[in-house]
Design an enzyme around this catalytic site. Structure first.
Site, mmCIF file in Angstrom:
data_model
loop_
_atom_site.group_PDB
_atom_site.id
_atom_site.type_symbol
_atom_site.label_atom_id
_atom_site.label_comp_id
_atom_site.label_asym_id
_atom_site.label_seq_id
_atom_site.Cartn_x
_atom_site.Cartn_y
_atom_site.Cartn_z
ATOM 1 C CG ASP A 108 26.665 30.514 47.429
ATOM 2 O OD1 ASP A 108 25.638 30.674 47.914
ATOM 3 O OD2 ASP A 108 27.034 29.993 46.225
ATOM 4 C CE1 TYR A 129 22.790 28.910 41.224
ATOM 5 C CE2 TYR A 129 20.343 29.031 41.270
ATOM 6 C CZ TYR A 129 21.281 28.467 40.648
ATOM 7 O OH TYR A 129 21.417 27.866 39.681
ATOM 8 C CG HIS A 130 21.566 31.077 49.671
ATOM 9 N ND1 HIS A 130 21.263 29.893 50.480
ATOM 10 C CD2 HIS A 130 20.317 31.312 49.010
ATOM 11 C CE1 HIS A 130 19.944 29.653 50.102
ATOM 12 N NE2 HIS A 130 19.471 30.156 49.210
ATOM 13 N N PRO A 131 24.920 34.059 47.666
ATOM 14 C CG PRO A 131 25.188 35.712 45.939
ATOM 15 C CD PRO A 131 24.349 34.416 46.459
#
Length: 562
Positions: A293, A467-469
């Site tokens: 992330d 918010y970039h899993p």
């Protein structure tokens, strides 16, 4: 109907793309299953309202991590879209493809056929860029991209000029030939309305006789006949239903949902499945591992001129902005307000950018509230190539069992060192002459950035997820024991089953993830349909002296030690 050629699980950023592309063949039947409901909400459609759907239970899975061991035990929010369009319906609409060398790195890590020349044509195929097509940009694709309101607020251009004064290049198009540098930022907005994959891809396909869309269902598991996926079991209306796939099941549930569905179906690390009470059908150790992330912090300053969006946060101002948007889809309601940005390298010896900036002419939090009274501005910044790795693991066989999500943020020494460098570089940029007219007191971090312990403590306490899993079902080579997928997105050891979403990335890209997720779905669609892979030869800009220098010229004002 209880049988289709293809069953797609998840109508998100990737699932809507696949539903459109696979149903282009009138002789192919497609079922698209989605846990959420309709995306026909003003809060989803209006770009400036982006903080609202992200914080609504109706549209968000509401995942959170376990207490993060290297963030002083903080639990981190991990919002994921549960609505048609998935996270493309609740995200910040930022359009960043990543650096071309990110995709060459994928290929080097075992994702054969996923180099930049292999991915570029699918970026172009997906996109309709406001300035038309060229060697890098698409002009006729479903996904509209633009620059919002054209950087009308003078702070946007002041930030770009500050970057130039600090010695960095200015780029005309970070999604084109040159990512590195300062310039205008792009967003997925069409005519003032959020352009999610639901709007861009799914809605034009809804009239096709061979596409069925079923909302508000919970997919419990994939049905396996030995080592072959034959369908799925889902719950709806208080009952379980089985639907069969004649050709394939395609999982597009995202970097949290996809590994959890595989694990509930008995596909994953044997010890994780056994601990969760799930019978092991196929021991595949990489499922749910390799979680990555991006983290970011806000650099916030008071603004000496009353030109920021902080004056537009009252009820009357919001009503006026909303009214104008409702009438003609224009004004401040038609943008996400991230209209300038930058990508830089953290140090000599780094070949392509690893730090990203989003500039905002306001000082506010992700929930849309002001950070302090008065006018202010902020830049969101963070290192984009973390070394830390986490996991997503099932804790129980029931679909409502809370997952074990641990990002292990900042567990790698290099990540902590990168943050110290990142903050020093950011303060230097914002201290350039171009910002003098506007820059007031520094609200945060407002600490001595040369005191490593103080910096590390502040980062641990203030860093937020971008918010970039990603990367939890990675593509890899045959000799990689942690690879979940082959380069054609097939789950290793299982016939008739693929995954296509941000979980398939071998390593996270340098930028926001919606654009590469859509690209990956476009490319996967051609693979599934048996179409020849597209390939285009294109160069990209790399500083010729990247080994010796961190930027292209000396800064106008060096304040790194002040």
């Amino acid at each position: 109907m209880t049988e289709f050629d293809y069953i797609i699980v998840g109508a998100g950023s990737a699932g809507c793309v696949l539903a459109n592309r696979l149903s282009e063949d009138p002789d192919t039947s497609v079922l698209l299953l989605e846990a959420g409901g309709s995306d026909r909400s003003i809060f989803i459609r209006m770009p400036t309202a982006l903080s609202i759907p992200m914080n609504m239970d109706a549209f968000n899975w509401g995942y959170e991590s376990r207490p993060e061991p290297f963030l002083d035990g903080r639990q981190m929010d991990c919002p994921r879209g549960r609505v048609l369009g998935g996270s493309s319906s609740i995200n910040g609409m930022v359009y960043v493809r990543g650096h071309p060398y990110d995709f060459n790195q994928w290929q080097e890590l075992g994702a054969a056929g996923w180099g930049y020349d292999d991915c570029l044509p699918y970026f172009r195929k997906s996109e309709s860029w406001m300035n038309g097509s060229d060697q890098y940009r698409g002009g006729e694709g479903p996904l509209a991209t633009c620059n919002g309101n054209g950087m009308r607020n003078p702070l946007y251009r002041a930030f770009i000029e500050a970057g130039r004064e600090a010695g960095y290049p200015v780029t005309e198009d970070y999604n084109g030939f040159q990512q590195e540098g300062f310039g205008a930022m792009h967003m997925t907005v069409r005519n003032g309305v959020r352009c999610s994959t639901s709007l861009a891809y799914l809605r034009p396909a809804l009239g096709r006789h061979n596409l069925a869309v079923t909302k508000k269902v919970s997919v419990n598991r994939i049905v396996l006949d030995g080592r072959k996926a034959t369908g799925v079991v889902y719950s709806a209306g208080g009952a379980d239903h089985t639907v069969n796939a004649r050709a394939e099941v395609i999982v597009c549930a995202g970097s949290i949902g996809s590994p959890l569905l595989l694990q509930r179906s008995g596909i994953g690390p044997g010890n994780v499945l056994q601990n969760a009470g799930v019978e092991v059908a196929h021991d595949l150790p990489g499922v749910g591992e390799n979680l990555q992330d991006h983290l970011e912090v806000y650099f916030q300053y008071r603004c000496k001129e009353p030109i920021t969006l902080n004056s537009k946060l009252g009820l009357f101002s919001k009503a006026m902005i909303g009214s104008r948007w409702l009438l003609n889809k224009s004004g401040l309601g038609a943008t996400n307000h991230f209209e300038s940005c930058a990508f830089i390298r953290s140090r000599p010896g780094v070949q392509w950018p690893d730090i990203q900036f989003h500039f905002l002419p306001a000082a506010m939090r992700y929930d849309g509230r002001a950070a302090f009274d008065g006018h202010g501005f902020q830049v969101h910044v963070g290192p984009n190539k973390p070394a830390s790795r986490g996991h997503v693991r099932l804790t129980g066989a029931a679909i409502d069992a809370s997952p074990d999500i641990c990002f292990n943020y900042l567990s790698a020494d290099q990540d902590r060192a990168d943050w110290r460098t990142c903050l020093r570089l950011t303060r230097e940029i914002l201290g350039q002459p171009a910002m003098d007219r506007y820059r007031g007191d520094e609200i945060q971090p407002a600490i001595d950035l040369n005191a490593h312990d103080d910096v590390d403590r502040w980062v641990r306490q203030n860093v937020e997820s971008a918010y970039h899993p990603s990367c939890t079902c990675k593509i890899g080579a045959d000799d990689d024991p942690m690879a979940v997928l082959s380069p054609d997105c097939r789950v290793r050891g299982i016939d008739g089953l693929r995954v296509a979403d941000s979980s398939i990335f071998p390593v996270i890209t340098n930028g926001n993830l919606n654009a590469p997720t859509i690209m990956a779905a476009e490319k996967a669609a051609d693979m599934i349909r048996g179409k020849p892979a597209l390939n285009e030869d294109a160069d990209c800009w790399i500083d010729e002296q990247w080994r010796e220098r961190q930027r292209t010229s000396a800064p106008a004002r060096d304040i790194t030690d002040k």
